[in-house]
Write an enzyme that holds these catalytic residues in place. Structure first.
Site, PDB file in Angstrom:
ATOM      1  N   GLU B  94       7.182   1.882  -4.768  1.00 33.72           N
ATOM      2  CA  GLU B  94       6.623   0.800  -5.929  1.00 33.72           C
ATOM      3  C   GLU B  94       7.436   0.664  -7.049  1.00 33.72           C
ATOM      4  O   GLU B  94       7.318  -0.380  -7.528  1.00 33.72           O
ATOM      5  CB  GLU B  94       4.808   1.211  -5.709  1.00 33.72           C
ATOM      6  CG  GLU B  94       4.031   0.794  -4.667  1.00 33.72           C
ATOM      7  CD  GLU B  94       3.472   1.995  -4.115  1.00 33.72           C
ATOM      8  OE1 GLU B  94       4.206   2.868  -3.694  1.00 33.72           O
ATOM      9  OE2 GLU B  94       2.777   1.166  -2.481  1.00 33.72           O
ATOM     10  N   HIS B 190      -9.116   4.963  -1.358  1.00 33.34           N
ATOM     11  CA  HIS B 190      -8.727   3.982  -0.727  1.00 33.34           C
ATOM     12  C   HIS B 190      -9.604   2.768  -1.633  1.00 33.34           C
ATOM     13  O   HIS B 190      -9.207   1.521  -0.103  1.00 33.34           O
ATOM     14  CB  HIS B 190      -8.070   4.181   0.213  1.00 33.34           C
ATOM     15  CG  HIS B 190      -6.803   4.548   0.364  1.00 33.34           C
ATOM     16  ND1 HIS B 190      -6.408   6.689   0.323  1.00 33.34           N
ATOM     17  CD2 HIS B 190      -5.840   4.473   1.378  1.00 33.34           C
ATOM     18  CE1 HIS B 190      -5.968   6.864   0.681  1.00 33.34           C
ATOM     19  NE2 HIS B 190      -4.681   5.757   1.214  1.00 33.34           N
TER      20      HIS B 190
END
Lengths: 390, 398
Positions: B94, B190
């Protein structure tokens, strides 16, 4: 059982040589056997260890049993997921058992292991029970994280297992941190930080590795290269998929991750190295039979021929089976009996886990802090559900 | 602009209601009756397709967006249509160190597969922002916004603040999109909702669609917008079907950024929500209606800019407010809405503002604990009744 002797000459032959003259050894025997790893090790900036590995019939049988147990557990988890008893994410390890088992054989429970989300078998290898596994997967209170973690968040700190991490690559700096603490505390132990070929390109790996190397931390970075980062093959993700070389100034070793003896040898070698010289990278050439997770069929980006090919040529359990048989350590039937027993153990654990209740609602508020100082926390409707954190 | 005016006309005074899958829609009066339905997934896919088709500077980058057809299939078919130069698979990196500027030529390269940069969130986010500096229009997909934390430095420091720091020289026409908030059983790492975090940062625009119409209109607006937009989708909504008008299906359709939508008009209590919670709130409104409470449901659509005007106008009408969100309560979207209403419409409030939010704990995995960690319809009903002084039980301590 009769204690039998072996001909010395046979000790030096690799397992692939027919040993029809061998007589039956007891399975509890600790008579040393030497086996050769399937492939030589390839080193990067280091002289690789020898291909010859010492083992015993007892160890062979333990390897067989442990890997068979892991295999059965993962396959059972597949069924449980499809039955919707396991929710969310479920990443299965079948095919990669040799890494977990070989590593354990080389280290102690005082050494640390940290990994990502494909953690069920590592947990088992660290001494976790099947009941704790299945209960956690089904979100029950007997789970290793009391049902609050789920598949990706198994831990066993008393055995040096630090999880169980959902964010790709994050476990690597964490693992280097464990190694830092071990060195700081003068523990003479090491940390194995496991990651996949997908995580191998993460920047934080290189940041952490740089520091580990500067400070000579006893950190062993283990790339479990199963060649696919989710759906992306390694050649599409990495300019250089020679992950054992990616440490540049940090030495590395390429290992056949489907050969439990190669793994054992490499881990033993690395532990010695890390304690004296700082970090080392191990690349385990391994393979997962399942897709990335239960949401991934695993066949859109690789062929079924490839999967079955690996299963036929390189399966870690089959390799041990052949070794056991060729060294007359046990018979086919005995091995099949072990597999039956393992299956029974797994089925019993699942049955027991299904009986385990869901956690108490009050558990929603436990373990937010170690020490809450009486601070308030709230449910979805703060006027309806609130609690004081212990 | 025309699309905006037409949209306002179409929606004025017509209560829209939540439609569960399979229930036919009642068409609005001023549009021709089209019972066409579209899933949110299709809405997003068609919006991406149309914007990529209209502007060659638009490209898509993210994990598994290309060959895998998208982790949640939002980008299905796009690699085939636009080629690997415009639909790029990224490694799991990322952040990024690389300042590679992507040249968006439309030449289609048949021989090799799309570039694959898997799992490198900070990397590809940084690369995307760099490309936007140069004038391209990247659409960066995060597999979930939980992974955006690995890239958040680039979203905030490289994207949000650049136009300001450069006094207008470096604008960043980028869209960061992906699922936000909790799915089902995916655990603590998550499940977080990032609306409040991104919503607090000046320089960013933060959108949260609910229906397919929202998804299409807001994504198109986001891609066309010259500023960095954080586009918070919801995984559990991807498969839900909503009716769409002919106007929504038109390729010029666009929704205004910064405007909330009154999903259901009411007069007794205002309930604000965004994303999946809009559906829950509409269900709660149905239940409340049976008990004689008329709830006005506001679909925020835009977290930043927040449509304070619409919210305040509604509260001035109903005199009561309940805010609903999935994320953590402290410093949440509801906290900002409450403060805003207190500042602008204090005298109009007849009851304390009620906040419904996710529980103030990391998301547990166990199904029963997860259920009480996330707002449910009954929580919204209870809070609305409390604000109408209708419930008999007061606060209970767990």
């Amino acid at each position: 059982m009769a204690h039998l002797t072996r001909r010395t000459a046979d000790l030096l032959k690799p397992f692939s040589v027919a040993l029809s003259s061998m007589r039956l050894l007891t399975t509890t025997s600790t008579t040393p056997i030497t086996v050769e790893t399937s492939l030589p090790f390839t080193g990067h900036k280091i002289d690789p260890p020898s291909r010859s590995v010492e083992t015993t019939p007892q160890e062979l049988m333990t390897f067989f049993r442990d890997m068979a147990l892991m295999r059965r557990m993962e396959i059972a988890a597949d069924s449980l997921y499809k039955a919707k008893l396991i929710r969310g994410f479920c990443h299965l390890y079948d095919g990669q058992e040799a890494v977990a088992v070989g590593m354990e054989a080389a280290i102690t429970k005082k050494d640390c292991i940290i990994t990502a989300y494909r953690d069920h078998c590592i947990f088992l290898g660290r001494g976790g029970t099947l009941l704790e596994c299945f209960s956690e997967l089904m979100g029950r209170k007997d789970g290793c994280s009391k049902g609050k973690g789920g598949s990706m968040h198994f831990y066993k700190k008393d055995s040096g297992f630090y999880g169980g991490h959902g964010i790709v690559g994050a476990q690597i700096p964490l693992g280097c941190g464990l190694a830092f603490a071990q060195k700081y505390s003068k523990d003479e132990n090491v940390t194995f930080a496991l990651y996949g070929d997908g995580a191998a390109n993460q920047g934080q790996l290189f940041e952490a590795l740089n520091m580990a190397a500067l400070w000579d931390l006893p950190a062993i970075l283990v790339c479990e290269n199963n060649h696919y980062g989710m759906g992306t093959a390694e050649w599409r993700a990495a300019k250089s998929p020679a992950y054992y070389k990616r440490g540049d100034y940090v030495p590395g070793l390429k290992v056949d991750g489907m050969d439990v003896f190669a793994v054992k040898q490499a881990c033993k070698f690395s532990k010695e190295h890390a304690l004296k010289n700082g970090p080392i990278i191990l690349e385990m050439d391994t393979y997962r039979y399942h897709g990335h997770s239960m949401s991934d069929p695993g066949s859109t980006y690789r062929t079924r021929d490839e999967i079955s090919g690996v299963r036929q040529e390189r399966d870690p359990i089959e390799r041990i089976r052949k070794l056991v048989l060729s060294h007359d350590v046990a018979t086919e039937k005995e091995l099949k009996d072990i597999e039956k027993e393992v299956r029974k153990n797994v089925d019993e654990a699942i049955a027991q886990a299904k009986e385990s209740p869901m956690p108490e609602p009050s558990e929603l508020f436990t373990n937010v802090y170690v020490k809450g100082y009486g601070v308030e926390s709230f449910g979805a409707d703060r006027k309806e559900l609130r609690a004081v954190l212990p | 602009m025309l699309g905006v005016i037409r949209q306002r006309v179409a929606c004025r005074g017509i209560p829209t209601r939540n439609f569960e899958r399979g229930i036919r829609v009642v068409a609005s009066r001023s549009l021709s009756s089209t019972a066409k339905e579209m899933t949110v997934r299709e809405a997003l896919n068609s919006a991406l397709d149309e914007e990529m088709s209209a502007d060659p500077k638009v490209f898509l980058m993210g994990e598994e967006v290309g060959e895998y057809q998208g982790a949640y299939k939002i980008s299905k078919g796009l690699l085939e249509k636009y080629g690997p130069d415009r639909v790029l698979d990224t490694p799991i990196t990322e952040v990024s160190l690389c300042l590679l500027l992507i040249n968006c030529s439309i030449c289609v390269c048949n021989i090799f597969h799309s570039l694959s940069f898997y799992m490198l969130q900070a990397g590809f986010t940084g690369i995307g922002v760099g490309a936007a500096y140069y004038g391209l229009k990247p659409v960066i997909e995060f597999m979930t916004f939980n992974f955006s934390m690995q890239a958040i430095d680039h979203i905030i420091n490289s994207a949000a603040k650049s136009n300001y720091m450069s006094a207008g020289q470096i604008s960043v026409p980028i869209v960061f999109r992906g699922p936000n908030g909790a799915a089902a059983g995916v655990g603590a790492q998550h499940s977080q909702c990032y609306a409040a975090w991104y919503g607090s940062c000046p320089g960013l625009k933060v959108l949260a669609p609910y229906s397919s119409e929202d998804a299409r209109g807001l994504l198109k607006a986001a891609i066309r917008d010259p500023d960095p937009v954080v586009f918070l989708e919801n995984e559990l909504l991807y498969g839900e079907s909503f009716p769409v008008s002919a106007e929504t299906l038109d390729s010029s359709f666009c929704l205004p950024i910064g405007k909330a939508k009154v999903e259901r008009a009411g007069k007794d209590v205002t309930i604000t929500a965004f994303s999946k919670m809009v559906g829950y709130t509409l269900q709660a409104a149905d239940i409340l209606a049976k008990e004689g409470i008329s709830a006005e449901v506001i679909n925020l659509r835009s977290i930043r800019p927040l449509d304070r005007a619409t919210i305040n106008a509604s509260v001035r009408k109903t005199n009561r407010l309940v805010t609903v969100e999935e994320g953590f309560p402290q410093h949440g979207v509801g906290a900002e809405i409450c403060a805003s209403v207190l500042e602008d419409s204090f005298e109009y409030l007849d009851a304390p503002v009620e906040r419904i939010a996710g529980a103030d704990v990391p998301m547990p995995y166990a199904a029963n604990l997860e259920r009480i960690a996330v707002p449910q319809v009954e929580d919204i009903v209870r809070a609305a009744k409390r604000s109408c002084y209708r419930s008999s039980s007061l606060a209970a301590t767990a």
